[in-house]
Motif scaffolding. Sequence first.
Motif, PDB file in Angstrom:
ATOM      1  N   VAL A  51      89.407 -32.327  53.157  1.00  0.00           N
ATOM      2  CA  VAL A  51      90.084 -33.420  52.466  1.00  0.00           C
ATOM      3  C   VAL A  51      89.078 -34.566  52.343  1.00  0.00           C
ATOM      4  O   VAL A  51      88.424 -34.927  53.317  1.00  0.00           O
ATOM      5  N   PHE A  52      88.926 -35.115  51.130  1.00  0.00           N
ATOM      6  CA  PHE A  52      87.939 -36.173  50.917  1.00  0.00           C
ATOM      7  C   PHE A  52      88.511 -37.232  49.982  1.00  0.00           C
ATOM      8  O   PHE A  52      89.510 -37.009  49.296  1.00  0.00           O
ATOM      9  N   LYS A  79      91.265 -40.779  42.136  1.00  0.00           N
ATOM     10  CA  LYS A  79      92.512 -40.023  42.309  1.00  0.00           C
ATOM     11  C   LYS A  79      93.048 -40.051  43.739  1.00  0.00           C
ATOM     12  O   LYS A  79      93.915 -39.244  44.081  1.00  0.00           O
ATOM     13  N   GLY A  80      92.554 -40.966  44.572  1.00  0.00           N
ATOM     14  CA  GLY A  80      92.996 -40.959  45.964  1.00  0.00           C
ATOM     15  C   GLY A  80      92.357 -39.801  46.712  1.00  0.00           C
ATOM     16  O   GLY A  80      91.196 -39.467  46.495  1.00  0.00           O
ATOM     17  N   TRP A  81      93.127 -39.160  47.583  1.00  0.00           N
ATOM     18  CA  TRP A  81      92.611 -38.024  48.342  1.00  0.00           C
ATOM     19  C   TRP A  81      92.528 -36.788  47.472  1.00  0.00           C
ATOM     20  O   TRP A  81      93.302 -36.617  46.535  1.00  0.00           O
ATOM     21  N   GLY A  82      91.592 -35.907  47.795  1.00  0.00           N
ATOM     22  CA  GLY A  82      91.455 -34.621  47.130  1.00  0.00           C
ATOM     23  C   GLY A  82      91.007 -33.584  48.144  1.00  0.00           C
ATOM     24  O   GLY A  82      90.785 -33.887  49.316  1.00  0.00           O
ATOM     25  N   LEU A  91      95.937 -31.621  47.128  1.00  0.00           N
ATOM     26  CA  LEU A  91      95.307 -31.063  45.931  1.00  0.00           C
ATOM     27  C   LEU A  91      95.678 -31.891  44.708  1.00  0.00           C
ATOM     28  O   LEU A  91      96.846 -32.204  44.488  1.00  0.00           O
ATOM     29  N   ASN A  92      94.683 -32.217  43.896  1.00  0.00           N
ATOM     30  CA  ASN A  92      94.921 -32.993  42.683  1.00  0.00           C
ATOM     31  C   ASN A  92      95.200 -32.096  41.482  1.00  0.00           C
ATOM     32  O   ASN A  92      94.853 -30.917  41.463  1.00  0.00           O
ATOM     33  N   TYR A 104      94.816 -27.759  40.581  1.00  0.00           N
ATOM     34  CA  TYR A 104      95.691 -26.861  39.831  1.00  0.00           C
ATOM     35  C   TYR A 104      96.494 -27.690  38.851  1.00  0.00           C
ATOM     36  O   TYR A 104      96.543 -28.922  38.944  1.00  0.00           O
ATOM     37  N   ASP A 105      97.103 -27.041  37.873  1.00  0.00           N
ATOM     38  CA  ASP A 105      97.883 -27.729  36.853  1.00  0.00           C
ATOM     39  C   ASP A 105      99.299 -27.882  37.376  1.00  0.00           C
ATOM     40  O   ASP A 105     100.017 -26.895  37.542  1.00  0.00           O
ATOM     41  N   TYR A 106      99.717 -29.119  37.628  1.00  0.00           N
ATOM     42  CA  TYR A 106     101.046 -29.372  38.177  1.00  0.00           C
ATOM     43  C   TYR A 106     102.157 -28.843  37.275  1.00  0.00           C
ATOM     44  O   TYR A 106     103.269 -28.607  37.726  1.00  0.00           O
TER      45      TYR A 106
END
Length: 263
Positions: free
Chosen positions: A96-97, A102-105, A175-176, A213-215
Amino acid sequence: QYSPESVAGADGELDPTEVTFPGCSCRSRSCAAPACPCLSRGHSYSSLGLLLAQQQQQQQPQPFSRPVFECNSLCCCGEGCQNRLVQRGLQLRLQVFRTPHKGWGVRALQPIPEGSFVCEYAGEVLGFAEAQRRIQAQSPQEPNYIIAVREHLHDGRVMETFVDPTRIGNVGRFLNHSCEPNLVMVPVRVDSMVPKLALFAAADIAAGEELTYDYSGRFRNVPGASRERKAPEEENSLRKPCYCGSRTCASFLPWDSSLFSTP
């Protein structure tokens, strides 16, 4: 609270750990179709490339894909069975970074070959009423982690699964979204009809690459063809902008207005 797999939500409507499927009587170390009833119910991980079928469906109409059923705790086969994959949980090194916009990814700390199981999107499994209540209680500034997965059956029925990792979940919650992702989500059933929301590598992924992934569940946008309907201005005011940076970016994160609508 960290949980490697989904748990029953506070509403108590669904328990993903309840075992309702019968087990197979296979005695071999690894089950095989058509003898194994678990594999006979749907796709196997080795049949025709699950991800390839997903990708092809974006380009042209295809018949319904078959579901995925793993062997379960009542099966007689061994732990080494090839039809036990998602239930083993996370096996890869992920990190996690903090991203710039985008905040966390989450990124991979090792190369991940196409088709590999990466992780589950785990959290509280909710009924529609509780998922809707939680969504409507959020302010526009709060991050939304609740995912709504709808599976369309051949007879017209729709199966809905709502997972909320806000308070209980795993690494999947970080996950973004991307309009050109490197992961694809596949519902996988092990013990019951409540699916595990499994994320697989849709391409070879390099060490250090961000996982997305695509939400919306579309997997990959086709320019001009798979954009969402034009939302009313009042809906756009609630939607969050997309910062994926892909050439087919839809500008906003996917939107499910049904969870915001009132009866």
